[in-house]
Design a protein around this motif. Structure first.
Motif, mmCIF file in Angstrom:
data_model
loop_
_atom_site.group_PDB
_atom_site.id
_atom_site.type_symbol
_atom_site.label_atom_id
_atom_site.label_comp_id
_atom_site.label_asym_id
_atom_site.label_seq_id
_atom_site.Cartn_x
_atom_site.Cartn_y
_atom_site.Cartn_z
ATOM 1 N N GLU A 1 36.296 24.234 37.984
ATOM 2 C CA GLU A 1 37.054 23.257 38.598
ATOM 3 C C GLU A 1 37.986 23.267 39.520
ATOM 4 O OE1 GLU A 1 37.256 21.464 34.681
ATOM 5 O OE2 GLU A 1 35.544 22.434 34.016
ATOM 6 N N TRP A 2 37.784 22.626 40.906
ATOM 7 C CA TRP A 2 39.249 22.891 41.135
ATOM 8 C C TRP A 2 39.973 21.957 41.428
ATOM 9 C CZ3 TRP A 2 38.713 24.055 46.564
ATOM 10 C CH2 TRP A 2 37.574 24.145 46.901
ATOM 11 N N ASN B 1 36.566 23.749 52.066
ATOM 12 C CA ASN B 1 34.897 23.139 52.473
ATOM 13 C C ASN B 1 33.718 23.677 51.619
ATOM 14 O OD1 ASN B 1 35.467 21.520 54.513
ATOM 15 N ND2 ASN B 1 36.197 22.784 55.540
ATOM 16 N N ALA B 2 34.160 24.501 50.544
ATOM 17 C CA ALA B 2 33.393 25.518 49.656
ATOM 18 C C ALA B 2 32.235 24.610 48.963
ATOM 19 C CB ALA B 2 33.872 26.720 48.826
ATOM 20 N N THR B 3 31.172 24.660 48.934
ATOM 21 C CA THR B 3 30.258 24.215 48.136
ATOM 22 C C THR B 3 29.677 24.945 47.040
ATOM 23 O OG1 THR B 3 28.583 23.566 49.460
ATOM 24 C CG2 THR B 3 30.718 21.955 49.207
ATOM 25 N N LEU B 4 29.429 25.372 46.140
ATOM 26 C CA LEU B 4 28.691 25.981 45.515
ATOM 27 C C LEU B 4 27.865 25.098 43.818
ATOM 28 C CD1 LEU B 4 31.187 29.046 45.139
ATOM 29 C CD2 LEU B 4 29.363 29.212 46.591
ATOM 30 N N TYR B 5 26.704 26.278 44.051
ATOM 31 C CA TYR B 5 26.628 25.771 42.464
ATOM 32 C C TYR B 5 26.878 25.936 41.789
ATOM 33 C CZ TYR B 5 21.620 26.117 39.415
ATOM 34 O OH TYR B 5 21.080 25.657 38.774
ATOM 35 N N ASN B 6 27.866 26.608 41.509
ATOM 36 C CA ASN B 6 28.125 26.878 40.376
ATOM 37 C C ASN B 6 30.465 26.271 40.253
ATOM 38 O OD1 ASN B 6 29.372 28.990 42.382
ATOM 39 N ND2 ASN B 6 30.009 30.187 40.094
ATOM 40 N N LEU B 7 30.095 24.909 41.197
ATOM 41 C CA LEU B 7 31.976 24.511 41.388
ATOM 42 C C LEU B 7 32.020 23.135 41.413
ATOM 43 C CD1 LEU B 7 34.224 25.161 42.430
ATOM 44 C CD2 LEU B 7 33.421 25.139 44.348
ATOM 45 N N GLY B 8 32.596 22.739 40.082
ATOM 46 C CA GLY B 8 32.352 21.297 39.617
ATOM 47 C C GLY B 8 34.003 20.946 39.869
ATOM 48 N N PHE B 9 34.289 19.853 39.319
ATOM 49 C CA PHE B 9 35.225 19.374 38.764
ATOM 50 C C PHE B 9 35.788 17.838 37.690
ATOM 51 C CE2 PHE B 9 33.469 16.341 41.618
ATOM 52 C CZ PHE B 9 33.932 14.973 40.916
ATOM 53 N N LEU C 1 23.377 14.745 32.562
ATOM 54 C CA LEU C 1 25.213 14.924 31.750
ATOM 55 C C LEU C 1 25.378 16.368 32.491
ATOM 56 C CD1 LEU C 1 24.084 14.067 28.059
ATOM 57 C CD2 LEU C 1 25.892 13.176 29.422
ATOM 58 N N GLU C 2 24.511 16.746 33.375
ATOM 59 C CA GLU C 2 25.021 17.911 33.390
ATOM 60 C C GLU C 2 26.595 17.910 34.534
ATOM 61 O OE1 GLU C 2 22.323 20.634 36.036
ATOM 62 O OE2 GLU C 2 21.389 20.664 33.748
ATOM 63 N N PRO C 3 27.535 18.528 34.598
ATOM 64 C CA PRO C 3 28.409 18.603 35.443
ATOM 65 C C PRO C 3 27.774 18.653 37.231
ATOM 66 C CG PRO C 3 28.212 21.211 34.832
ATOM 67 C CD PRO C 3 27.203 20.248 33.813
ATOM 68 N N VAL C 4 28.469 17.785 37.874
ATOM 69 C CA VAL C 4 28.160 17.812 39.192
ATOM 70 C C VAL C 4 28.577 18.934 40.113
ATOM 71 C CG1 VAL C 4 30.443 16.211 40.351
ATOM 72 C CG2 VAL C 4 28.136 16.492 41.386
ATOM 73 N N VAL C 5 27.937 19.328 40.568
ATOM 74 C CA VAL C 5 28.277 20.715 41.368
ATOM 75 C C VAL C 5 27.922 20.346 43.187
ATOM 76 C CG1 VAL C 5 27.960 22.258 39.340
ATOM 77 C CG2 VAL C 5 25.700 21.637 41.310
ATOM 78 N N ASP D 1 40.716 14.218 31.601
ATOM 79 C CA ASP D 1 38.859 14.070 31.520
ATOM 80 C C ASP D 1 38.819 15.114 30.947
ATOM 81 O OD1 ASP D 1 38.761 12.257 33.265
ATOM 82 O OD2 ASP D 1 37.629 13.094 35.152
ATOM 83 N N LYS D 2 38.236 14.556 29.988
ATOM 84 C CA LYS D 2 37.865 16.287 28.711
ATOM 85 C C LYS D 2 36.946 16.659 28.690
ATOM 86 C CE LYS D 2 37.687 14.055 24.256
ATOM 87 N NZ LYS D 2 37.204 13.395 22.616
ATOM 88 N N TYR D 3 36.188 16.226 29.462
ATOM 89 C CA TYR D 3 34.552 17.024 30.146
ATOM 90 C C TYR D 3 34.671 16.618 31.683
ATOM 91 C CZ TYR D 3 32.883 15.221 25.639
ATOM 92 O OH TYR D 3 32.630 14.708 24.264
ATOM 93 N N PRO D 4 33.855 18.108 31.732
ATOM 94 C CA PRO D 4 34.173 17.768 33.578
ATOM 95 C C PRO D 4 33.001 16.979 33.971
ATOM 96 C CG PRO D 4 33.251 19.844 32.875
ATOM 97 C CD PRO D 4 33.501 19.403 31.832
#
Length: 350
Positions: free
Chosen positions: A268-269, A319-327, A173-177, A94-97
């Motif tokens: 990103e994962w 299982n980590a979920t964070l405000y600054n973690l997407g994919f 349009l923001e990356p999902v976190v 993917d070109k974008y998150p």
């Protein structure tokens, strides 16, 4: 147009009610949101207007080849040291998150799927972005670092938790976190894709450059990525234009492969396992995956948090979920060919 305006004015006079006229004027200004494409639409074939977030799921096909990954920087962490040369097979990425809008479409289609943060009822947010009323709540538990707090109801829908001033519609349009490894994998699987390997991710981030610190070259360039400018966590000068998350299209493409947001904004994962020295493969309690890219709380120099560079890597529990973690998602070329996946031409075909 004149007849339509005349009819509207006549109706307002006829109704003789200011409240009803106001409602009619609002209806006149209403613009329906972009219509969601059919879920069966082939990958990358979605067409939309320039402001449609669906066009940001297009994939870039990369030829693969030899690439030198890692770093010899003295402040390297988590196995980043040293450099080594590896071979990447042809793949698409993917070109974008993945954006909030695209993840929302996934959940609207897979209605039985519940993201981990919603299932658990909380996620982790940086203190600066949490509403002040929540910081006084007994429900918020501090982690090891004082600036990262456990916020009830924080999720992909409410990244900062309850009390956030911005609506979901402004974040599409923001990356999902606040997505864990399973959430990210489920989305990619739904799109008949998968998470990228660390090698694929770093190959895509480096473009055609050899062992450069940033996707675009040796030296940092302003307004190319979303990083922390100032003293963390007290002051962000916002030289890049953003305090927290930024849209996936906020900055120009970062490298010669036309990739966006590879550096900064969100970690990103990847599907690559992170192995510590002496760790047993059977010890699943210590299982972690490599994340790449650094985020908006990281800095150029690494004085605060992590040093932003292509080689940066960080382990995360699945299982980590964070405000600054997407994919973002990827796909091997052989699989893409068998599925007939739409893609843009390779750089050597242009």
């Amino acid at each position: 147009m004149e007849l339509k305006s005349f009819s509207l004015a006549f109706l307002c006079i006829f109704l003789m009610t200011d409240q009803r006229c106001l409602a009619i004027r609002k209806m006149k200004r209403f613009r329906p949101p972009p219509q969601a494409p059919d879920p069966k639409t082939p990958l990358g074939s979605i067409q939309g207007s320039d402001d449609s977030y669906f066009k940001y799921e297009i994939m870039q096909e990369l030829p693969g080849g030899r690439v030198t990954v890692g770093s010899n920087e003295p402040n390297s962490r988590f196995g980043e040291f040293t450099t080594r040369t590896l071979e990447a097979k042809p793949f698409l990425i993917d070109k974008y998150p993945v954006s909030v809008g695209l993840f929302q479409r996934f959940l609207e289609t897979k209605r039985k799927y519940v993201p981990n943060a919603i299932k658990e009822g909380y996620s982790f947010v940086f203190r600066n972005f949490v509403h002040k009323s929540l910081l006084k709540s007994k429900d918020i538990l501090n982690m090891e670092h004082q600036y990262l707090v456990k916020v009830p109801q924080a999720s992909w829908r409410m990244p900062e938790g309850p009390g956030a001033s911005r609506l979901l519609e402004t974040r599409l349009l923001e990356p999902v976190v606040h997505v864990n490894y399973q959430d990210a994998s489920a989305y990619c699987s739904w799109k008949k894709k998968r998470l990228p390997t660390e090698l694929e991710w770093e190959f895509a981030a480096r473009g055609k450059l050899f062992q450069q610190k940033f996707p675009w070259g040796k030296d940092y360039v302003n307004n190319r990525s979303n990083l922390w400018d100032g003293v963390f966590p007290h002051k962000n000068l916002r030289l890049d234009g953003y305090e927290g998350l930024s849209p996936v299209n906020a900055y120009p493409a970062q490298n010669t492969f036309d990739m966006y947001d590879m550096l900064g904004n969100v970690w990103e994962w990847t599907m690559s396992l992170y192995r510590e020295v002496g760790m047993s493969k059977q010890d699943k309690s210590k299982l972690k995956y490599v994340t790449k890219g650094t985020s908006f709380v990281d800095t150029i120099s690494g004085t605060f948090n992590h040093a932003a560079r292509v080689s940066a890597r960080k382990p995360q529990h699945p299982n980590a979920t964070l405000y600054n973690l997407g994919f973002r998602c990827a796909l091997s070329k052989s699989t893409a060919d068998s599925l007939g996946v739409y893609r843009i031409p390779q750089h050597n075909e242009l």
